[in-house]
Design a protein around this motif. Structure first.
Motif, PDB file in Angstrom:
ATOM      1  N   HIS A 131       0.857  -1.195   0.000  1.00 13.14           N
ATOM      2  CA  HIS A 131       0.000   0.000   0.000  1.00 13.14           C
ATOM      3  C   HIS A 131       0.887   1.235   0.000  1.00 13.14           C
ATOM      4  CE1 HIS A 131      -2.688   3.066   1.897  1.00 13.14           C
ATOM      5  NE2 HIS A 131      -3.622   2.438   1.229  1.00 13.14           N
ATOM      6  N   TRP A 135      -2.860   4.275   5.636  1.00 15.35           N
ATOM      7  CA  TRP A 135      -4.090   3.484   5.612  1.00 15.35           C
ATOM      8  C   TRP A 135      -5.178   4.273   6.343  1.00 15.35           C
ATOM      9  CZ3 TRP A 135      -5.203  -1.069   3.225  1.00 15.35           C
ATOM     10  CH2 TRP A 135      -4.127  -1.821   2.727  1.00 15.35           C
ATOM     11  N   GLU A 138     -11.348   3.368   6.932  1.00 12.10           N
ATOM     12  CA  GLU A 138     -12.272   2.719   5.998  1.00 12.10           C
ATOM     13  C   GLU A 138     -11.556   1.665   5.163  1.00 12.10           C
ATOM     14  OE1 GLU A 138     -13.706   6.378   7.527  1.00 12.10           O
ATOM     15  OE2 GLU A 138     -11.868   6.028   6.348  1.00 12.10           O
ATOM     16  N   GLU A 139     -10.334   1.949   4.742  1.00  9.58           N
ATOM     17  CA  GLU A 139      -9.570   0.974   3.961  1.00  9.58           C
ATOM     18  C   GLU A 139      -9.255  -0.268   4.794  1.00  9.58           C
ATOM     19  OE1 GLU A 139      -6.829   3.335   0.781  1.00  9.58           O
ATOM     20  OE2 GLU A 139      -6.371   3.677   2.900  1.00  9.58           O
ATOM     21  N   HIS A 143     -10.501  -4.210   4.091  1.00  6.10           N
ATOM     22  CA  HIS A 143      -9.541  -5.286   3.842  1.00  6.10           C
ATOM     23  C   HIS A 143      -9.587  -6.383   4.912  1.00  6.10           C
ATOM     24  CE1 HIS A 143      -7.685  -2.547   0.895  1.00  6.10           C
ATOM     25  NE2 HIS A 143      -7.069  -3.615   0.420  1.00  6.10           N
TER      26      HIS A 143
END
Length: 280
Positions: A131, A135, A138-139, A143
């Motif tokens: 990534h 982060w 929400e991400e 995941h």
């Protein structure tokens, strides 16, 4: 209850920054964060740069041991500092892990239940893909995909476990009195492997329970790994021997078997693990 997060670190500066950001946006931020820097004097500046409204973490520095990371000693020192600061709950979190927004609150509720108080409490861990940048909350939630090798109870559930070899030190919580009964990690281990399996074996031998805590999600940030970890073969062989001497069985059997298949180690006639080229 006073909840303190304990993190040990060497390098992984951006991972530590992401963890600190994650703790700051938790629904239940920790009362304290103790960071033990192993052979890395830059950690003080990293923590200061990542400072948030929750306050700067307490940083303690220790040297490496012949170039190896003293993980067991570092975690014990972190716990000692935390207890001195008044911790009722110790939450150990690997530097690679970003806490989910409800992780600390979920661990606290589990520890507050008398049925779980004398236990190692373990939450699910999701391994994140590569990534770029930070982060977002929400991400992380999008995941969520806990590693399938370990139990993943429903949110709010706490399940008893019996396979202590599934314990990982990546993310776990324990009450301060139970930590005192455990006596901490055995500090004979240095470098990679063995100390967390040993702690779980100590818990089992002491009658301390193992609990799987649904919803206490941690998110392991991506970094390059090898499988098996051949760069750590010497550490693994040394620590596996120590574990065998203490518990009369071999840990990390999968890695040892693959090292043997690759000709890196061999088993002697007496059943010991022998590093290739090592004197008998």
């Amino acid at each position: 209850m006073n909840l303190t997060v304990v993190t040990v670190v060497s390098g992984r500066h951006e991972h530590l920054r992401e963890q600190i950001r994650g703790l700051a946006r938790s629904t239940r931020p920790p009362d304290h964060h103790v960071v033990i820097a192993m052979g890395d004097h830059r950690i003080v500046d990293v923590v200061a740069d990542a400072d948030t409204d929750t306050g700067t973490a307490t940083v303690r520095y220790i040297d490496t041991v012949d170039g190896r990371l003293p993980l067991a000693h570092a975690r014990n020192l972190g716990a000692q500092v935390a207890v001195t600061q008044g911790a009722d709950i110790l939450l150990f979190l690997d530097v690679d892990c970003i806490p989910g927004p409800e992780m600390a609150a979920t661990y606290e509720r589990a520890c507050s239940d008398s049925a779980n108080a004398r236990s190692l409490l373990c939450g699910p861990v999701t391994y994140l893909p590569p990534h770029r940048g930070r982060w977002s909350e929400e991400e992380l939630i999008a995941h969520t995909n806990p590693h399938g090798a370990r139990p993943n109870p429903a949110v709010g559930a706490v399940d008893s476990g019996s396979n202590y070899d599934l314990f990982w030190s990546l993310s776990f919580a324990v009450t301060a009195p139970t930590w005192g009964q455990l006596g901490g990690f055995f500090e004979g281990y240095t470098g990679y492997g063995g100390e967390d399996t040993d702690l779980a074996a100590t818990a089992r031998a002491s009658g301390i329970g193992l609990r799987w805590v649904g919803g206490a999600h941690a998110y392991h940030q991506h970094h390059a790994v090898s499988s098996p970890p051949v760069e750590h073969v010497d550490d693994i062989v040394r620590n596996a021997r120590l574990f065998h001497d203490r518990w009369n069985r071999w840990p990390m059997e999968g890695w040892l078997a693959e090292f043997e298949r690759r000709g890196l180690v061999a088993r002697t006639a007496s059943g010991r693990i022998q590093r290739l080229g090592e004197p008998l």
